[in-house]
Design an enzyme around this catalytic site. Structure first.
Site, PDB file in Angstrom:
ATOM      1  N   HIS A  15       1.770 -35.854  -1.238  1.00 21.91           N
ATOM      2  CA  HIS A  15       2.762 -36.339  -0.248  1.00 21.91           C
ATOM      3  C   HIS A  15       3.652 -35.173   0.160  1.00 21.91           C
ATOM      4  O   HIS A  15       4.506 -34.735  -0.607  1.00 21.91           O
ATOM      5  CB  HIS A  15       3.618 -37.467  -0.836  1.00 21.91           C
ATOM      6  N   HIS A  17       5.724 -32.993   3.603  1.00 19.40           N
ATOM      7  CA  HIS A  17       6.137 -32.804   4.994  1.00 19.40           C
ATOM      8  C   HIS A  17       6.134 -31.307   5.307  1.00 19.40           C
ATOM      9  O   HIS A  17       6.840 -30.545   4.640  1.00 19.40           O
ATOM     10  CB  HIS A  17       7.545 -33.361   5.230  1.00 19.40           C
ATOM     11  N   LYS A 101      -0.174 -43.651   7.258  1.00 24.00           N
ATOM     12  CA  LYS A 101       1.172 -43.776   6.686  1.00 24.00           C
ATOM     13  C   LYS A 101       1.936 -44.918   7.350  1.00 24.00           C
ATOM     14  O   LYS A 101       2.006 -45.004   8.574  1.00 24.00           O
ATOM     15  CB  LYS A 101       1.936 -42.460   6.892  1.00 24.00           C
ATOM     16  N   HIS A 138       5.905 -46.198   2.747  1.00 21.84           N
ATOM     17  CA  HIS A 138       7.327 -45.939   2.493  1.00 21.84           C
ATOM     18  C   HIS A 138       7.938 -47.304   2.196  1.00 21.84           C
ATOM     19  O   HIS A 138       8.142 -48.107   3.102  1.00 21.84           O
ATOM     20  CB  HIS A 138       7.997 -45.281   3.699  1.00 21.84           C
ATOM     21  N   HIS A 176       6.551 -42.092  -3.308  1.00 20.66           N
ATOM     22  CA  HIS A 176       7.857 -41.673  -3.860  1.00 20.66           C
ATOM     23  C   HIS A 176       8.657 -42.833  -4.466  1.00 20.66           C
ATOM     24  O   HIS A 176       9.736 -43.164  -4.007  1.00 20.66           O
ATOM     25  CB  HIS A 176       8.697 -40.926  -2.813  1.00 20.66           C
ATOM     26  N   ASP A 249       6.987 -35.049  -1.751  1.00 19.71           N
ATOM     27  CA  ASP A 249       7.826 -35.455  -0.619  1.00 19.71           C
ATOM     28  C   ASP A 249       8.763 -34.322  -0.224  1.00 19.71           C
ATOM     29  O   ASP A 249       9.877 -34.568   0.251  1.00 19.71           O
ATOM     30  CB  ASP A 249       8.628 -36.734  -0.932  1.00 19.71           C
TER      31      ASP A 249
HETATM   32  O1  DOR Z   1      13.982 -37.856   2.275  1.00 20.29           O
HETATM   33  C1  DOR Z   1      13.060 -38.060   3.053  1.00 20.29           C
HETATM   34  N1  DOR Z   1      12.711 -37.171   4.009  1.00 20.29           N
HETATM   35  N2  DOR Z   1      12.386 -39.211   2.966  1.00 20.29           N
HETATM   36  C2  DOR Z   1      11.470 -39.557   3.854  1.00 20.29           C
HETATM   37  O2  DOR Z   1      10.926 -40.612   3.717  1.00 20.29           O
HETATM   38  C3  DOR Z   1      11.173 -38.705   5.026  1.00 20.29           C
HETATM   39  C4  DOR Z   1      11.514 -37.322   4.757  1.00 20.29           C
HETATM   40  C5  DOR Z   1      11.559 -36.473   6.009  1.00 20.29           C
HETATM   41  O3  DOR Z   1      10.602 -36.485   6.779  1.00 20.29           O
HETATM   42  O4  DOR Z   1      12.537 -35.731   6.182  1.00 20.29           O
HETATM   43 ZN    ZN Z   2       7.841 -38.421   2.771  1.00 22.04          ZN
END
Ligand code: DOR
Ligand code: ZN
Length: 347
Positions: A15, A17, A101, A138, A176, A249
């Site tokens: 997971h 980003h 997702k 989520h 998460h 995450d």
């Molecule tokens: O803290 C987070 N940041 N939780 C999420 O679900 C998305 C993520 C983000 O893309 O910044």
């Molecule tokens: Zn995430």
């Protein structure tokens, strides 16, 4: 006996980003230095909603992988009210796309285009269950009247339980997880249901966010919970149960969008993720369970081969930089300016 060297099968991050554009020059090397594969979240602006967009995004990521690293991004589609069954069929036919997702609309960063009512996507979920394509969830309700610390538990009760009783064979990863309720829920489900656990939810609780001052770099969603939940997550992570696996995450935001009157949610852990998981597992006397959690359980769940190469961590304290360049801003990493016990040996 404690050892100063820890060798483990190269881990994967289930997971992650990475963002897009210039930011990829920062984020991709940080993950590729330690991880073999990562599931890349689709919450770009606009979101990644087609296989063609996912494959184009994958190419942009690959162009930022340092030549010394081998790294495979595993792509996802962003579920909207209007995603078609046809697109699910296409995704299922392409190895580079591994999951879909699900963000409840408005739940978090760039979740505006998420699902407004789960019943709208029933036809798509039915098709995913038929094809065995995992849904990455989520798990928080978005109702303003629900206390932010209770949103995950409410989601289990009001959405997840019903969803799984309607589609009992749907492959579903509860992403998460942050509460003992989520741990218990997952433990009571069959093998098609699993969960990722971040390193920040293992290391920290809401005191780190709020006691003695507000610390925006500890703000993420789902928000850090009280320490009893933190302990429940750690117990699950170090248990050796294959339902629980690594998903950082890691979610970078520029400093100016974090240190402001309405700061973004997200903790940037990629620059020290595997090192910090090692710290957590060691603190629970469970370093021998790290490899399963970091390198085996996720691959097994997704039906992908386990990695064959290894990484080595050495007990050799180092200091995390205070910041990294991040497009036209900087990003403040987890443990910025502070020491980290385990160091990754250069490959
Ligand atoms: O803290 C987070 N940041 N939780 C999420 O679900 C998305 C993520 C983000 O893309 O910044
Ligand atoms: Zn995430």
């Amino acid at each position: 006996m404690t050892s100063d060297l820890l060798s483990l099968t190269k881990p994967d991050d289930w997971h992650l980003h990475l963002r897009d554009g210039e930011a990829l020059r920062t984020t991709v090397p940080h993950t590729a230095r330690a991880f073999s594969r990562a599931i890349v979240m689709p919450n770009l602006q606009p979101p990644v909603t087609t296989v063609a967009e996912a494959l184009a995004y994958r190419e942009r990521i690959l162009s930022c992988v340092p030549p010394a690293n081998k790294f495979q991004p595993l792509m996802t589609l962003y579920l909207t009210d209007t995603l078609s069954r046809d697109e699910i069929d296409k995704a299922s036919a392409v190895d580079a796309v591994v999951a879909v997702k699900y963000y409840p609309a408005g739940a978090t960063t760039n979740a505006e285009n998420g699902v407004t009512d789960i019943s709208r996507v029933y036809p798509v979920l039915e098709r995913m269950a038929e094809l065995g394509l995992p849904l990455l969830v989520h798990g928080e309700v978005t109702d303003d009247r629900v206390d932010i610390f209770d949103r995950e538990q409410q989601f289990i009760d009001s959405v997840l339980t019903k969803l799984l009783s309607r589609y009992p064979t749907l492959r579903l990863v509860f992403e998460h997880i942050t509460t003992s309720h989520a741990v218990e829920f997952v433990l009571h489900q069959p093998d098609n249901v699993a969960a990722t656990i971040t390193v920040h939810h293992l290391l920290y609780n809401r005191n780190d966010l709020l006691a003695g001052g507000v610390r925006p770099h500890f703000y993420c969603l789902p928000v850090l919970k009280r320490d009893s939940h933190q302990r429940a997550l750690a117990k699950a992570a170090v248990s050796g149960n294959p339902k629980f696996f690594l998903g950082t995450d890691s979610a970078p935001h520029g400093r100016t969008t974090k240190e402001t009157d309405c700061g973004c949610a997200g903790i940037y852990s990629a620059p020290a993720a595997i090192e910090l998981y090692a710290e957590v597992f060691e603190s629970h006397g469970a370093l021998d369970k790290l490899e399963g959690f970091a390198s085996f359980h996720g691959a097994d769940y997704y039906g992908l081969p386990r990695n064959s190469s290894k990484i080595t961590l050495r007990r050799n304290g180092w200091q995390m930089p205070a910041e990294f360049g991040f497009a036209d801003d900087v990003v403040i990493p987890i443990r910025a300016g502070n020491s980290i016990v385990w160091q990754l040996e250069k490959l």
